[in-house]
Every structure is written in structure tokens, then in C-alpha cells.
Design a protein around this motif. Structure first.
Motif, PDB file in Angstrom:
ATOM      1  N   ASN A  74     -66.502   6.956  33.242  1.00 44.33           N
ATOM      2  CA  ASN A  74     -65.353   6.428  33.996  1.00 44.33           C
ATOM      3  C   ASN A  74     -64.190   7.420  34.068  1.00 44.33           C
ATOM      4  N   HIS A  75     -64.553   8.691  34.152  1.00 38.83           N
ATOM      5  CA  HIS A  75     -63.561   9.761  34.322  1.00 38.83           C
ATOM      6  C   HIS A  75     -62.526   9.789  33.197  1.00 38.83           C
ATOM      7  N   ARG A  76     -62.936   9.428  31.991  1.00 42.61           N
ATOM      8  CA  ARG A  76     -62.029   9.508  30.843  1.00 42.61           C
ATOM      9  C   ARG A  76     -61.828  10.982  30.451  1.00 42.61           C
ATOM     10  N   VAL A  77     -60.722  11.272  29.801  1.00 41.30           N
ATOM     11  CA  VAL A  77     -60.411  12.636  29.374  1.00 41.30           C
ATOM     12  C   VAL A  77     -61.381  13.042  28.261  1.00 41.30           C
ATOM     13  N   ILE A  78     -62.090  14.164  28.466  1.00 45.41           N
ATOM     14  CA  ILE A  78     -63.068  14.627  27.478  1.00 45.41           C
ATOM     15  C   ILE A  78     -62.672  15.956  26.833  1.00 45.41           C
ATOM     16  N   TYR A 100     -62.527   9.287  24.270  1.00 39.45           N
ATOM     17  CA  TYR A 100     -63.723   9.963  24.776  1.00 39.45           C
ATOM     18  C   TYR A 100     -63.648  11.484  24.600  1.00 39.45           C
ATOM     19  N   LEU A 101     -62.650  11.946  23.868  1.00 34.92           N
ATOM     20  CA  LEU A 101     -62.447  13.383  23.720  1.00 34.92           C
ATOM     21  C   LEU A 101     -63.625  14.042  22.997  1.00 34.92           C
ATOM     22  N   GLN A 102     -64.132  15.120  23.591  1.00 35.68           N
ATOM     23  CA  GLN A 102     -65.220  15.897  22.998  1.00 35.68           C
ATOM     24  C   GLN A 102     -64.749  17.262  22.510  1.00 35.68           C
TER      25      GLN A 102
END
Length: 336
Positions: A74-78, A100-102
Motif C-alpha cells: 500500500n505504498h508505505r514508506v520502506i 514498514y521500514l526496511q
């Protein structure tokens, strides 16, 4: 209806269509919760010019230093990567509110101070954590072992103190640890001889680590080890072996003592730096069979002739000088 009126109506229609298309194509992909969090992070860092593109009226997925995922998340900030800007303050605890940060990076910002925030533990998808070339203080926190998806960890070039937490060895995917250029003390954890999966690169140089290398590390096949410029003592020969495919070993500027005559290398070894220790024995003749790219055994207590053949004479005298009684080319002293 005259020609002028028709032209005006046509222009108005075209303008309306263009406006509607613009609205439709400029849909904000950024998650509103992520945007709110990012604006809090910007405020916490005193609204630096480096983050001028972080404007509440624009899509945060287009902001500088950011990357959003695709539709599957859902286009979250990664990814949040802030580096080399005129920024001061501490790492905002709100970074933990980007679920959702990677990839999280603060790099080359020497006015970033304080400790590593515990809110990072909320980042369950985090794969890469790089907090380097800052001015962080405090310990390497034990809570980092909660980041079970972490693959890359760099805390280099800070002012961190205390010991290296043994719990880092619990991370099942960790493949790289760099805590160099800090003020770390204590010993290398025994647990580092039992990583659950891939054996990570271990970069611990330029600290104040002491004691001996745990024998358990001899059971592992590392790709790169850099323990240089510490206060480590004892035997380090367990790091070598014919079955080890290690490419780079740097043990320079410590107080290691072992017999180099018994050290067997693997043909994969390309970099070996042992300078400024108390290593005894002689250089094995078998080393002529290896294609070392970098070699330094200077400032030790080695004796005997430098074996001829292979690549050992390719290195200059600085590779070998200041040993007890090492002799032969490329040194000026001949063997009697």
C-alpha cells in the motif's frame, strides 16, 4: 453564438479537462500516517533545509531521502536515508512509527548526538540499519537483537562505549556487523562463534577491545574479519585453516602472540595484515603458493628467510621490516 464565445467555451472546457486529469494523476500515494510521522521527524530535526521537499501538500513518496513500496504494501514508506546534510539534534524516536521500514540510514551527520532510540525495535521488517559517521554516545544496545530480519548493521564512526552485546549472535539473518571507530571495551563475545545462519563480516577495528579471541570463532568460516587497532591478546591462529574460505583478515596493531610457522592459509585469502603484534616463528614456504593481494607482517618477532618464489617477493620491504631476525629479499639483510 459568435466565434469569440465559441473560443472562450472551448478554452474553458480544455482547462477543466486538464485540471481533472492533473487531479486524477497526482493522487497522493503516501500513507497519511507515514506522512504525519515524517513531518514529526522533520520538526524534531529542526526543519532542516536538507528536508525542504518534505512539504505537507505534496506526496511524501516523492520526497528526498525516502522510498515507498509498491501496491503490495500500500505504498508505505520502506526506506529512510538521511545523509551528509546540515542537520543537528538526535535520532527522532518517531522513526519507530514507520512500521514498514526496511532500510534506515543516518550517515555523515556529525551533529547528530544522543543514544540509539529503543523505538527502533518496533521496525519488524528492518533489514538494514546504518547509523554511521554521527556523534552517537551510549552503548551498542542489547535491544537490537529484537530486529529479527536485520541483515546489515553499521554503527561505525561514533562515540559508542561499553561492550559488544552477545545477543547480536541471535539474529538469524545478520550478514554484516561494523562497530569500528568507537570506544568499545570488553571482550569479543563467545556467542559470536555460533551464528545461526550465514557467518557475518565482523568489523571491530579502532576500539579498545581486550582479552583473547574466543576459540569458538575457529569453528566458523568468515568472509572478512577486521579486529585491527584494539588491545587483543593471545592466540589468533584458530582463524586460519586450509578449509577456511576467508578473503580478508586484519589483526594488525594488537598484542597477539602465536607461531606463524604453523599457520595454514586457504587459496581464497587475498588480504592478510598482521603488523604490530608479537607473532613468532617463520613465514611458511607454502605461502608461496598463494596469490595474496595485500600482505603485511612487519613489526613482529619473526625469524628465518622469506621464502622465494610465488608472490612473496612482489611485496616491498615495508611488508617484512622490523622483525626480530627475518632475512632475505626484499629486505636488505641477507640470510647467513
Amino acid at each position: 453564438m459568435d466565434h469569440k464565445t465559441n473560443t472562450t467555451l472551448l478554452f474553458s472546457l480544455l482547462f477543466s479537462i486538464t485540471y481533472l486529469i492533473t487531479i486524477a494523476t497526482s493522487k497522493d500515494l503516501c500513507n497519511q500516517n507515514d506522512k504525519n510521522t515524517l513531518l514529526k521527524i522533520k520538526k524534531s530535526l529542526n526543519n532542516p533545509y536538507h528536508l525542504a521537499s518534505w512539504h505537507p501538500e505534496t506526496d511524501c513518496c516523492s520526497w528526498y531521502c525516502l522510498e515507498c513500496g509498491d501496491a503490495t504494501v500500500n505504498h508505505r514508506v520502506i526506506s529512510l536515508t538521511i545523509f551528509a546534510g546540515q542537520i543537528s539534534g538526535q535520532i527522532p524516536p518517531e522513526v519507530g512509527d514507520l512500521p514498514y521500514l526496511q532500510n534506515l540510514m543516518f550517515h555523515r551527520i556529525t551533529n547528530i548526538t544522543g543514544q540509539i532510540p529503543s523505538t527502533i525495535t518496533k521496525l519488524k521488517y528492518l533489514r538494514s540499519l546504518r547509523l554511521s559517521w554521527l556523534n552517537l554516545t551510549g552503548p551498542v544496545p542489547d535491544f537490537l537483537s529484537q530486529l529479527m530480519n536485520l541483515e546489515y548493521l553499521s554503527l561505525a564512526f561514533n562515540q559508542l562505549s561499553g561492550s559488544i552485546p552477545s545477543s547480536l549472535a541471535l539474529l538469524p539473518k545478520l550478514s554484516y556487523i561494523d562497530v569500528s571507530r568507537n570506544k568499545l571495551t570488553g571482550t569479543i563475545p563467545e556467542s559470536f562463534g555460533s551464528f545461526p545462519a550465514e557467518v557475518p563480516h565482523l568489523i571491530f577495528s579502532h576500539n579498545q577491545l581486550s582479552g583473547s579471541i574466543p576459540k569458538s570463532l575457529g569453528n566458523l568460516d568468515f568472509n572478512r574479519i577486521d579486529f585491527s587497532r584494539n588491545k587483543l591478546t593471545g592466540d589468533a591462529s584458530m582463524l586460519f585453516g586450509a578449509n577456511k574460505t576467508t578473503f580478508s583478515i586484519d589483526l594488525s596493531r594488537n598484542m597477539f602472540q602465536f607461531d606463524l610457522s604453523r599457520v595454514v592459509l586457504h587459496e581464497s585469502l587475498g588480504v592478510l595484515d598482521l603488523n604490530h603484534n608479537g607473532i613468532t616463528g617463520s613465514i611458511p614456504v607454502q605461502w608461496t603458493e598463494y596469490s595474496l593481494q595485500i600482505l603485511n607482517v612487519s613489526y613482529n618477532r619473526l625469524c628465518g628467510p622469506i621464502p622465494t618464489g610465488g608472490s612473496l617477493q612482489r611485496f616491498d620491504s615495508y611488508t617484512y621490516f622490523h622483525n626480530k631476525c627475518l632475512c632475505g629479499a626484499p629486505l636488505d639483510s641477507s640470510c647467513k
